[in-house]
Design a protein around this motif. Structure first.
Motif, PDB file in Angstrom:
ATOM      1  N   GLU A  36       0.815  -1.217   0.000  1.00 47.67           N
ATOM      2  CA  GLU A  36       0.000   0.000   0.000  1.00 47.67           C
ATOM      3  C   GLU A  36       0.848   1.266   0.000  1.00 47.67           C
ATOM      4  N   ILE A  37       2.176   1.131   0.188  1.00 42.16           N
ATOM      5  CA  ILE A  37       3.059   2.297   0.281  1.00 42.16           C
ATOM      6  C   ILE A  37       3.942   2.363  -0.959  1.00 42.16           C
ATOM      7  N   PRO A  38       3.802   3.389  -1.790  1.00 39.41           N
ATOM      8  CA  PRO A  38       4.664   3.503  -2.978  1.00 39.41           C
ATOM      9  C   PRO A  38       6.071   3.931  -2.596  1.00 39.41           C
ATOM     10  N   ARG A  39       7.040   3.536  -3.388  1.00 42.63           N
ATOM     11  CA  ARG A  39       8.418   3.952  -3.161  1.00 42.63           C
ATOM     12  C   ARG A  39       8.569   5.455  -3.427  1.00 42.63           C
ATOM     13  N   LEU A 112      -3.708   4.079  -6.400  1.00 42.43           N
ATOM     14  CA  LEU A 112      -3.429   5.406  -5.845  1.00 42.43           C
ATOM     15  C   LEU A 112      -4.280   6.483  -6.498  1.00 42.43           C
ATOM     16  N   MET A 113      -5.202   6.077  -7.352  1.00 42.85           N
ATOM     17  CA  MET A 113      -6.211   6.989  -7.906  1.00 42.85           C
ATOM     18  C   MET A 113      -7.414   6.151  -8.346  1.00 42.85           C
ATOM     19  N   GLU A 114      -8.540   6.787  -8.501  1.00 42.44           N
ATOM     20  CA  GLU A 114      -9.767   6.063  -8.816  1.00 42.44           C
ATOM     21  C   GLU A 114      -9.855   5.766 -10.311  1.00 42.44           C
ATOM     22  N   VAL A 115     -10.226   4.524 -10.637  1.00 43.56           N
ATOM     23  CA  VAL A 115     -10.401   4.108 -12.033  1.00 43.56           C
ATOM     24  C   VAL A 115     -11.664   3.263 -12.128  1.00 43.56           C
ATOM     25  N   SER A 166       3.789   6.127 -15.302  1.00 44.92           N
ATOM     26  CA  SER A 166       2.989   6.666 -14.203  1.00 44.92           C
ATOM     27  C   SER A 166       1.779   5.793 -13.894  1.00 44.92           C
ATOM     28  N   ARG A 167       1.207   5.180 -14.913  1.00 51.33           N
ATOM     29  CA  ARG A 167       0.035   4.326 -14.695  1.00 51.33           C
ATOM     30  C   ARG A 167       0.396   3.062 -13.906  1.00 51.33           C
ATOM     31  N   VAL A 168       1.601   2.558 -14.146  1.00 51.98           N
ATOM     32  CA  VAL A 168       2.061   1.394 -13.387  1.00 51.98           C
ATOM     33  C   VAL A 168       2.409   1.806 -11.962  1.00 51.98           C
ATOM     34  N   TYR A 169       3.074   2.927 -11.797  1.00 46.63           N
ATOM     35  CA  TYR A 169       3.436   3.411 -10.457  1.00 46.63           C
ATOM     36  C   TYR A 169       2.191   3.613  -9.596  1.00 46.63           C
ATOM     37  N   LEU A 170       1.133   4.121 -10.194  1.00 52.67           N
ATOM     38  CA  LEU A 170      -0.105   4.358  -9.448  1.00 52.67           C
ATOM     39  C   LEU A 170      -0.883   3.078  -9.183  1.00 52.67           C
ATOM     40  N   GLY A 171      -0.457   1.976  -9.784  1.00 51.68           N
ATOM     41  CA  GLY A 171      -1.095   0.690  -9.543  1.00 51.68           C
ATOM     42  C   GLY A 171      -2.407   0.481 -10.263  1.00 51.68           C
ATOM     43  N   VAL A 172      -2.697   1.317 -11.263  1.00 50.73           N
ATOM     44  CA  VAL A 172      -3.980   1.208 -11.953  1.00 50.73           C
ATOM     45  C   VAL A 172      -3.868   0.430 -13.268  1.00 50.73           C
ATOM     46  N   HIS A 173      -2.628   0.079 -13.647  1.00 54.22           N
ATOM     47  CA  HIS A 173      -2.424  -0.721 -14.854  1.00 54.22           C
ATOM     48  C   HIS A 173      -1.278  -1.693 -14.638  1.00 54.22           C
ATOM     49  N   TYR A 174      -1.396  -2.862 -15.259  1.00 48.87           N
ATOM     50  CA  TYR A 174      -0.279  -3.784 -15.346  1.00 48.87           C
ATOM     51  C   TYR A 174       0.716  -3.256 -16.390  1.00 48.87           C
ATOM     52  N   PRO A 175       1.995  -3.607 -16.263  1.00 52.15           N
ATOM     53  CA  PRO A 175       2.952  -3.215 -17.305  1.00 52.15           C
ATOM     54  C   PRO A 175       2.547  -3.679 -18.697  1.00 52.15           C
ATOM     55  N   SER A 176       1.969  -4.866 -18.814  1.00 51.36           N
ATOM     56  CA  SER A 176       1.545  -5.358 -20.126  1.00 51.36           C
ATOM     57  C   SER A 176       0.402  -4.520 -20.702  1.00 51.36           C
TER      58      SER A 176
END
Length: 217
Positions: A36-39, A112-115, A166-176
């Motif tokens: 739950e804690i981003p680097r 880390l943001m709403e999707v 940024s989308r991966v860092y925010l956890g709202v998308h997989y890298p793929s």
């Protein structure tokens, strides 16, 4: 090549063979043992959200609208049509692909943001590739020297890169998801550029024929 890479990613997503890689990269952006804690410092989250918004629908639509108005004032109608077809077509393709693949958002880390929409492909990554790189392609022929043209193209690609990350860092998308968005965005933008080039080539050929006929007449 971009389209082929996209199809390979679709197969990997549906088969689940890329899931382990996706999860590992998402966890790499979080503190060990605390997903739950981003680097990074706390302020970095807001910075990344701001970067992510540059690929959002509202910003993309506004940028496209203002540039379209500018091109219309300059009577650059072929560039205007290219921008409209690329942006509207890209948005439609993204919507259809999300519905077809129907991949859920990541659950291994908190968002880390709403999707709300489906995850594959990343619309932010795809539309930033389509719109910003298309704008670079429209601008570069008007620039006086090679260094300036390289700078504009590099800036567009870098912007597309950091939006996807940024989308991966925010956890709202997989890298793929991001890779899929980049691949499909590049494939669609390239198709639009080739179509515009073909139309322009046909127009110039007709003009040349008309000039020759007028001289012979």
């Amino acid at each position: 090549s971009a389209l082929w890479a996209f199809l390979l990613l679709v197969d990997a997503v549906r088969a689940g063979t890329i899931q382990q890689f996706d999860d590992a990269v998402l966890l790499a952006f979080r503190e060990p043992g605390h997903p739950e804690i981003p680097r990074g410092p706390q302020e970095l989250v807001e910075v990344v959200r701001d970067i992510s918004s540059l690929g959002g629908g509202t910003v993309i639509a506004l940028v496209s609208l203002f540039v379209a108005g500018f091109l219309a004032l300059l009577r650059k109608y072929r560039s205007l049509v290219l921008l409209i077809v690329a942006s509207l077509g890209g948005g439609l393709i993204d919507t259809v692909l999300k519905a077809m693949v129907a991949r859920g958002r990541p659950t291994i880390v908190p968002h880390l943001m709403e999707v709300h929409s489906m995850s594959f492909p990343s619309g932010h990554s795809m539309m930033s590739m389509v719109v910003y790189v298309t704008l670079a392609a429209i601008i570069t022929p008007q620039l006086p020297d090679r260094r300036t043209r390289i700078y504009v193209i590099a800036a567009a690609l870098f912007l597309t890169l950091i939006i996807g990350v940024s989308r991966v860092y925010l956890g709202v998308h997989y890298p793929s998801d991001v890779l899929g968005g980049w691949c499909m965005g590049l494939a669609w933008a390239t198709l639009c550029w080739l179509a515009a080039w073909w139309v322009e080539r046909r127009r110039m050929a007709r003009l040349s024929v008309n000039v020759v006929e007028q001289r012979e007449g």
